[in-house]
Design a protein around this motif. Structure first.
Motif, PDB file in Angstrom:
ATOM      1  N   ALA A  11       0.827  -1.208   0.000  1.00 47.18           N
ATOM      2  CA  ALA A  11       0.000   0.000   0.000  1.00 47.18           C
ATOM      3  C   ALA A  11       0.863   1.261   0.000  1.00 47.18           C
ATOM      4  N   GLN A  12       1.959   1.240   0.726  1.00 46.26           N
ATOM      5  CA  GLN A  12       2.870   2.388   0.742  1.00 46.26           C
ATOM      6  C   GLN A  12       3.533   2.583  -0.615  1.00 46.26           C
ATOM      7  N   GLN A  13       3.863   1.482  -1.269  1.00 43.22           N
ATOM      8  CA  GLN A  13       4.438   1.587  -2.611  1.00 43.22           C
ATOM      9  C   GLN A  13       3.450   2.227  -3.572  1.00 43.22           C
ATOM     10  N   GLU A  14       2.183   1.839  -3.488  1.00 43.25           N
ATOM     11  CA  GLU A  14       1.175   2.420  -4.377  1.00 43.25           C
ATOM     12  C   GLU A  14       0.975   3.896  -4.090  1.00 43.25           C
ATOM     13  N   ALA A  15       1.014   4.269  -2.813  1.00 46.52           N
ATOM     14  CA  ALA A  15       0.871   5.689  -2.461  1.00 46.52           C
ATOM     15  C   ALA A  15       1.992   6.515  -3.069  1.00 46.52           C
ATOM     16  N   LEU A  16       3.204   6.004  -3.074  1.00 49.30           N
ATOM     17  CA  LEU A  16       4.337   6.723  -3.655  1.00 49.30           C
ATOM     18  C   LEU A  16       4.225   6.789  -5.177  1.00 49.30           C
ATOM     19  N   PHE A  72       5.847  10.360 -11.115  1.00 58.17           N
ATOM     20  CA  PHE A  72       7.214  10.882 -11.195  1.00 58.17           C
ATOM     21  C   PHE A  72       8.128  10.205 -10.182  1.00 58.17           C
ATOM     22  N   VAL A  73       7.554   9.647  -9.116  1.00 54.67           N
ATOM     23  CA  VAL A  73       8.341   8.842  -8.181  1.00 54.67           C
ATOM     24  C   VAL A  73       8.264   7.387  -8.628  1.00 54.67           C
ATOM     25  N   ASP A  97       2.067  13.147  -6.187  1.00 51.69           N
ATOM     26  CA  ASP A  97       2.450  14.301  -7.002  1.00 51.69           C
ATOM     27  C   ASP A  97       3.322  15.268  -6.219  1.00 51.69           C
ATOM     28  N   THR A  98       3.521  15.000  -4.925  1.00 51.81           N
ATOM     29  CA  THR A  98       4.289  15.882  -4.052  1.00 51.81           C
ATOM     30  C   THR A  98       4.892  15.079  -2.908  1.00 51.81           C
ATOM     31  N   PHE A  99       6.127  15.384  -2.542  1.00 50.68           N
ATOM     32  CA  PHE A  99       6.677  14.923  -1.274  1.00 50.68           C
ATOM     33  C   PHE A  99       7.697  15.951  -0.818  1.00 50.68           C
ATOM     34  N   PHE A 100       8.191  15.773   0.392  1.00 54.16           N
ATOM     35  CA  PHE A 100       9.181  16.680   0.964  1.00 54.16           C
ATOM     36  C   PHE A 100      10.416  15.875   1.349  1.00 54.16           C
ATOM     37  N   VAL A 101      11.579  16.490   1.167  1.00 51.94           N
ATOM     38  CA  VAL A 101      12.838  15.800   1.423  1.00 51.94           C
ATOM     39  C   VAL A 101      13.678  16.631   2.378  1.00 51.94           C
ATOM     40  N   ALA A 102      14.237  15.959   3.387  1.00 51.39           N
ATOM     41  CA  ALA A 102      15.133  16.598   4.348  1.00 51.39           C
ATOM     42  C   ALA A 102      16.536  16.042   4.165  1.00 51.39           C
ATOM     43  N   THR A 103      17.522  16.923   4.240  1.00 45.29           N
ATOM     44  CA  THR A 103      18.929  16.536   4.150  1.00 45.29           C
ATOM     45  C   THR A 103      19.719  17.367   5.156  1.00 45.29           C
ATOM     46  N   ALA A 104      21.006  17.085   5.267  1.00 51.21           N
ATOM     47  CA  ALA A 104      21.882  17.879   6.130  1.00 51.21           C
ATOM     48  C   ALA A 104      23.286  17.834   5.552  1.00 51.21           C
ATOM     49  N   SER A 105      24.033  18.897   5.778  1.00 51.00           N
ATOM     50  CA  SER A 105      25.425  18.925   5.342  1.00 51.00           C
ATOM     51  C   SER A 105      26.267  18.033   6.241  1.00 51.00           C
ATOM     52  N   ASP A 106      27.544  17.919   5.928  1.00 47.49           N
ATOM     53  CA  ASP A 106      28.437  17.126   6.766  1.00 47.49           C
ATOM     54  C   ASP A 106      28.664  17.782   8.125  1.00 47.49           C
ATOM     55  N   ARG A 107      28.266  19.040   8.278  1.00 46.22           N
ATOM     56  CA  ARG A 107      28.347  19.731   9.573  1.00 46.22           C
ATOM     57  C   ARG A 107      27.059  19.605  10.364  1.00 46.22           C
ATOM     58  N   GLY A 108      26.052  18.983   9.762  1.00 43.52           N
ATOM     59  CA  GLY A 108      24.781  18.800  10.448  1.00 43.52           C
ATOM     60  C   GLY A 108      23.754  19.877  10.205  1.00 43.52           C
ATOM     61  N   ASP A 109      24.074  20.879   9.377  1.00 49.13           N
ATOM     62  CA  ASP A 109      23.114  21.939   9.081  1.00 49.13           C
ATOM     63  C   ASP A 109      22.011  21.374   8.183  1.00 49.13           C
ATOM     64  N   ALA A 110      20.769  21.449   8.648  1.00 46.10           N
ATOM     65  CA  ALA A 110      19.665  20.752   7.999  1.00 46.10           C
ATOM     66  C   ALA A 110      18.952  21.616   6.974  1.00 46.10           C
TER      67      ALA A 110
END
Length: 311
Positions: free
Chosen positions: A176-181, A209-210, A185-198
Motif C-alpha cells: 500500500a505504501q508503494q502504491e501511495a508513492l 514521477f516517483v 504528485d508531491t513529497f518533501f525531502v530533508a537533508t543535512a550537510s556534513d556539519r549537520g546543518d539541515a
C-alpha cells in the motif's frame, strides 16, 4: 552564514550552472522580510527536517491554526506546535535546548499550495513553552514550479469517527505504501550537510514521477530549478536523507529515512522526461502514522510546467 558550501559548489560546477547559482544566491538571506513574515503567519502547517538521536534524517510536519507561526524579530521564527509523541522527530524537538541538550538544527519549508508560494528556512531551535523558537541562519524564497494547487480545511475533533490514530513501523515499504508513492504528485525531502546543518525542500511532479524500483529503493527526477542545489549539495557531502509523503485527503503521514545519491549517467537520465539528473533513495526505516494531521486538502490542480511521465 553566507555563501555556498563545498558540496553545493561541486554540484553547481558539475551541472554547469555556477553563473545561475551565483545570481540565485542573492535570494538567500539571514532574516525574514515583512512580506514573508505575513505569509508564514497565514500558514496552517510547516514541514521540518532534522536528525533523530541515532543521526537518522527525517522529515515531518507541524500544524496549527493560522498564526501558529510568527516572526517576533527578523531573525527569529516561533512555532506554536510540537510533534505528536510518536513522530520520528518528537525526541529532537521536544527536548531541544532543555536540560543541557543542544539546540536542534532544523531545515524548514512553509508552503501555501493554494498560491504556489513557499519559504525555505534553516536554523537552531530550542523548546519554548508548547512550541519552539528558531534562531534563523538562512531564509530563501523559492519559485512556484512543480507545486500543485490545493485548498485546505481543518477538521473538527471527532469529525471523522472512522479515522483512528495508529502507527506502523517497518524497514521496507509495504504494497500500500508503494502504491501511495507511485500515485504521489508531491513529497518533501530533508537533508543535512556534513556539519549537520539541515534543510527541507519540496519535490513535485505528475503522478508517477516517483518510481518505486523495489520495496527499499525509490527514484525520482531532478527537474530544472533555481540552480542552487541546496539538497543535492548536502547529499554530495552526506547521503543521509528523509522523506515525508502527506496523506492530503486522509491526514496520514508516511515518513521514510535512508540514504540518497545523485545519478548523473546521461543514458539513465535521458530515459526520464524532463529530468536533468536522477536521485535514488534507499529506504532503511519507515514510519506511517494514520490521522496524524487535522488538515484535509482538495484534489490537486497540477502545475503546467510538470514534465510528462513516461508510460
Amino acid at each position: 552564514m553566507s555563501g555556498y558550501h563545498r558540496g553545493e559548489i561541486a554540484v553547481q560546477e558539475r551541472a554547469g550552472l555556477v553563473r545561475r547559482a551565483s545570481g540565485a544566491q542573492r535570494a538567500i538571506r539571514s532574516d525574514i522580510p515583512e512580506v514573508a513574515a505575513d505569509f508564514l503567519g497565514r500558514q496552517p502547517f510547516l514541514v521540518v527536517g532534522g536528525a533523530d538521536e541515532r543521526g537518522r534524517i527525517w522529515a515531518t510536519q507541524l500544524t496549527g491554526a493560522p498564526g501558529f507561526l510568527s516572526v517576533p524579530a527578523p531573525d527569529t521564527l516561533v512555532i506554536g506546535a510540537l510533534p505528536l509523541p510518536d513522530d520520528p522527530l518528537a525526541g529532537l524537538l521536544s527536548g531541544a535546548g532543555t536540560a543541557g541538550a543542544a539546540p536542534a538544527r532544523l531545515g524548514m519549508i512553509g508552503i501555501e499550495p493554494a498560491t504556489r508560494r513557499r519559504m525555505r528556512m534553516n536554523g537552531r531551535a530550542v523548546r519554548a513553552g508548547d512550541g519552539l523558537r528558531v534562531d534563523l541562519d538562512e531564509a530563501v524564497a523559492n519559485c512556484p514550479k512543480y507545486i500543485q494547487v490545493r485548498e485546505h480545511r481543518r477538521i473538527a475533533p471527532g469529525e471523522e469517527t472512522g479515522q483512528r490514530h495508529t502507527v506502523t513501523d517497518g524497514d521496507a515499504l509495504n504494497p500500500a505504501q508503494q502504491e501511495a508513492l507511485r500515485a504521489a504528485d508531491t513529497f518533501f525531502v530533508a537533508t543535512a550537510s556534513d556539519r549537520g546543518d539541515a534543510d527541507a525542500s519540496h519535490r513535485g511532479g505528475n503522478p508517477g514521477f516517483v518510481q518505486v524500483l523495489t520495496s527499499r529503493l525509490l527514484r525520482w527526477p531532478d527537474y530544472a530549478g533555481n540552480g542552487m542545489f541546496l539538497t543535492l549539495g548536502n547529499l554530495e557531502l552526506n547521503p543521509a536523507a528523509g522523506l515525508l509523503l502527506p496523506g492530503w485527503d486522509t491526514g496520514s503521514s508516511l515518513h521514510l529515512t535512508g540514504f540518497a545519491r545523485t545519478v548523473w549517467d546521461a543514458d539513465e537520465v535521458a530515459r526520464v522526461p524532463g529530468a536533468e539528473r536522477l536521485v535514488e533513495f534507499e529506504v532503511t526505516a519507515v514510519r506511517e502514522i494514520a490521522a496524524a494531521s487535522p488538515l484535509r486538502w482538495s484534489e490537486p490542480e497540477f502545475h503546467r510546467f510538470n514534465p510528462p511521465v513516461a508510460g
